[in-house]
Design an enzyme around this catalytic site. Structure first.
Site, PDB file in Angstrom:
ATOM      1  N   SER A 175       0.846  -1.190   0.000  1.00  0.00           N
ATOM      2  CA  SER A 175       0.000   0.000   0.000  1.00  0.00           C
ATOM      3  C   SER A 175       0.887   1.248   0.000  1.00  0.00           C
ATOM      4  O   SER A 175       1.692   1.417  -0.913  1.00  0.00           O
ATOM      5  CB  SER A 175      -0.974  -0.039   1.177  1.00  0.00           C
ATOM      6  OG  SER A 175      -2.015   0.902   1.019  1.00  0.00           O
ATOM      7  N   GLU A 217      -9.051  -5.736  -4.084  1.00  0.00           N
ATOM      8  CA  GLU A 217      -8.532  -4.616  -3.295  1.00  0.00           C
ATOM      9  C   GLU A 217      -9.649  -3.707  -2.774  1.00  0.00           C
ATOM     10  O   GLU A 217      -9.592  -3.195  -1.654  1.00  0.00           O
ATOM     11  CB  GLU A 217      -7.573  -3.769  -4.143  1.00  0.00           C
ATOM     12  CG  GLU A 217      -6.417  -4.522  -4.779  1.00  0.00           C
ATOM     13  CD  GLU A 217      -5.164  -4.519  -3.933  1.00  0.00           C
ATOM     14  OE1 GLU A 217      -5.248  -4.191  -2.734  1.00  0.00           O
ATOM     15  OE2 GLU A 217      -4.096  -4.862  -4.480  1.00  0.00           O
ATOM     16  N   HIS A 243      -7.516  -5.928   0.158  1.00  0.00           N
ATOM     17  CA  HIS A 243      -6.322  -5.102   0.305  1.00  0.00           C
ATOM     18  C   HIS A 243      -5.643  -5.410   1.639  1.00  0.00           C
ATOM     19  O   HIS A 243      -6.273  -5.384   2.686  1.00  0.00           O
ATOM     20  CB  HIS A 243      -6.734  -3.629   0.255  1.00  0.00           C
ATOM     21  CG  HIS A 243      -5.613  -2.658   0.251  1.00  0.00           C
ATOM     22  ND1 HIS A 243      -4.749  -2.498  -0.808  1.00  0.00           N
ATOM     23  CD2 HIS A 243      -5.211  -1.743   1.191  1.00  0.00           C
ATOM     24  CE1 HIS A 243      -3.874  -1.545  -0.533  1.00  0.00           C
ATOM     25  NE2 HIS A 243      -4.123  -1.080   0.677  1.00  0.00           N
TER      26      HIS A 243
END
Length: 535
Positions: free
Chosen positions: A222, A343, A447
């Site tokens: 991320s 995600e 995610h």
């Protein structure tokens, strides 16, 4: 199109963040406050670094040093300055506990951390000699998180690598670009400079822990992946790592980086909101830390986007990463790049409260307002009636436009100049402690869902490897083998592992990971509708 999608996904992120603040039982973004791992009881472990002697602990075949300063405290006149060398100390320094994390807000709006936060942690096999080194850069939207949230013991013990996790300055303290802070062409990106300082510290000192300073891999997820992405476009990062792993970390969408002119405008408005004149650095350096965390950045921008993201167009990142990658002027280091199949679910889950699904009118309205003339095309491509819930339609749109396709575009650029191995984490039953919602009855391969597999340790408030099925546990071991093989040689392949071919842009081949199935796929761009999200 990517810029337009960034606006839409930003709105969804904004709603998710609001929901998360109201209901900490079901966080909409990866949690950032973990129970910081501390060294298990054991025997002292000493390491002689340039600043002095560190005393950590050895237990279970792993040596751990925590709270190691890699730079001087960025306080007083050093606030918003290039990080300075760590101070020397006399005698032995206790390194058995993590150092303070960088200042950030908890979900309940209380403050976590301290400004003196430039610390790192080292996890090494007890018998390490010239072992590969893996430096983890954490995520958290450039606002939250810490190196000590992640435990490198399993990677060290099981795979024989030295793992380093680090803190870097966050929020306004890490990324404020204000007119009063200009020094030549340098402004903002202090968090990126911290990462570079930590990587230099690793080059200079990691041999004392049994690591090989000539074999360093940067890896992150991320905002951590986006950081490494930005470092690939930063001249100052050249030579600081030999390989890199980017997990769900595209830095090319406009939501993730800001041109310096825009950043300076936002920074000037923020300076005034703090009660300081635009060009008064002295006033800014006197502002208490808490006020930076509780004062909103004024200005017109996409709701929910990072108010003070990394900057390009100044000395640290001179050009937009997208332009750099398209031109092929990146360090020729091997790369492992990819993301997760679902995600978007994490960001959409909590838009609606009370167990309700995202109303279809709200979904249409978001698309219509933010995409304007292109809305009919997008709604036709992501019709809510074809999904179990409206929220899952929105999540699919966010997945494809903000993560999957930008990552794939970057991968294709990278592969023209350097070896790249591409992947997609596709365990749609990945365990999580996050509660299902009306919008997202199942998070799928969400995610951050791969992190507990890569580290093999729990991530508080997100997931625990103890919940793995036997097939998921085997997949996690496979992932750790690929990741550490790549760190060791620049090639993830090894005996007993399914072959992972190097990425070929003409085939668009990547390795997909799911329990009981690790296989090559060539239809990624079709599955994620990447023709809709052309640059």
């Amino acid at each position: 199109m990517i810029r337009a999608l960034s606006r839409l996904s930003a709105a969804l992120l904004f709603a998710a963040c609001l929901a998360a603040a109201q209901d900490t039982q079901t966080p909409a973004t990866p949690p950032t406050e973990q129970s910081a791992p501390t060294s298990a009881p054991g025997v002292p472990a000493r390491a002689n670094v340039r600043s002095g002697v560190l005393v950590g602990r050895e237990a279970g075949g792993v040596r751990v040093w925590q709270g190691v300063p890699y730079a001087a405290a960025p306080v007083g006149e050093r606030r918003w300055k290039v990080p300075q060398a760590a101070p020397l100390w006399v005698g032995e320094r206790d390194a058995s506990q993590p150092g303070p994390v960088c200042p950030q807000l908890r979900a309940d709006k209380s403050v976590r951390g301290a400004e003196d936060c430039l610390f790192l942690n080292v996890y090494a096999p007890a018998n390490a000699v010239h072992a590969p080194v893996m430096v983890w850069i954490h995520g958290g939207s450039f606002r939250t998180g810490a190196g000590s949230d992640y435990d490198g013991r399993v990677l060290a013990q099981e795979r024989g690598v030295v793992v380093v996790t680090l803190n870097y300055r966050l929020g306004a303290l890490g990324f404020l670009a204000a007119p009063g802070l200009l020094e030549g062409r340098s402004v903002g990106n202090y968090g990126l400079l911290d990462q570079q300082a930590a990587l230099r510290w690793v080059r200079e000192n990691i041999g004392a822990f049994g690591g090989d300073p000539a074999n360093v891999t940067a890896f992150g997820e991320s905002a951590g992946g986006m950081s490494i992405c930005a470092q690939l476009a930063s001249p100052g990062a050249a030579g600081l790592f030999d390989k890199a792993v980017l997990q769900s970390g595209p830095c090319t969408p406009s939501i993730n980086m800001s041109p310096v002119a825009d950043a300076l405008k936002s920074g000037a408005a923020y300076t005034r909101a703090l009660g300081c004149p635009d060009s008064d650095a002295t006033c800014l350096r006197a502002v208490p830390v808490d006020r930076f965390l509780t004062t909103d950045v004024p200005g017109v921008r996409s709701p929910g986007s990072v108010a003070l993201p990394p900057v390009y167009g100044e000395s640290v990142v001179p050009r937009a990463p997208k332009e750099v990658f398209a031109s092929g002027t990146i360090p020729r280091v091997p790369l492992l790049v990819g993301g997760n199949r679902d995600e978007g679910t994490l960001f959409v889950a909590n838009i609606e409260k009370g167990g309700k699904d995202l109303p279809v009118w709200k979904y249409w309205g978001l698309v219509a307002v933010l995409e304007r003339w292109n809305a009919p095309r997008l709604l036709a491509a992501y019709p809510s009636r074809q999904y179990e819930t409206v929220g899952l339609a929105a999540a699919s749109l966010v997945t494809d436009g903000l993560f999957a396709c930008p990552v794939n575009d970057m991968t294709r650029d990278f592969a023209r100049v350097t070896p790249v191995y591409a992947y997609e984490f596709g365990d749609r039953s990945a365990p999580t402690v996050l509660r299902p919602t009306g919008s997202v009855p199942s998070y799928g391969a969400y995610h951050a869902g791969e992190i507990v597999s890569i580290f093999g340790t729990p991530l508080s408030n997100l997931a625990d490897p103890a919940a793995f099925t036997p097939a998921q546990a085997q997949l996690a071991r496979t992932l750790r083998a690929y990741w550490t093989n790549f760190a060791r040689t620049g090639n993830p392949n090894g005996e007993t592992l399914p072959e992972w071919p190097r990425f070929d842009p003409t085939r668009d081949n990547l390795l997909t990971f799911a329990p009981g199935r690790v296989a090559v796929s060539t239809d990624f761009r079709t599955e994620h509708r990447c023709d809709l999200w052309k640059r």
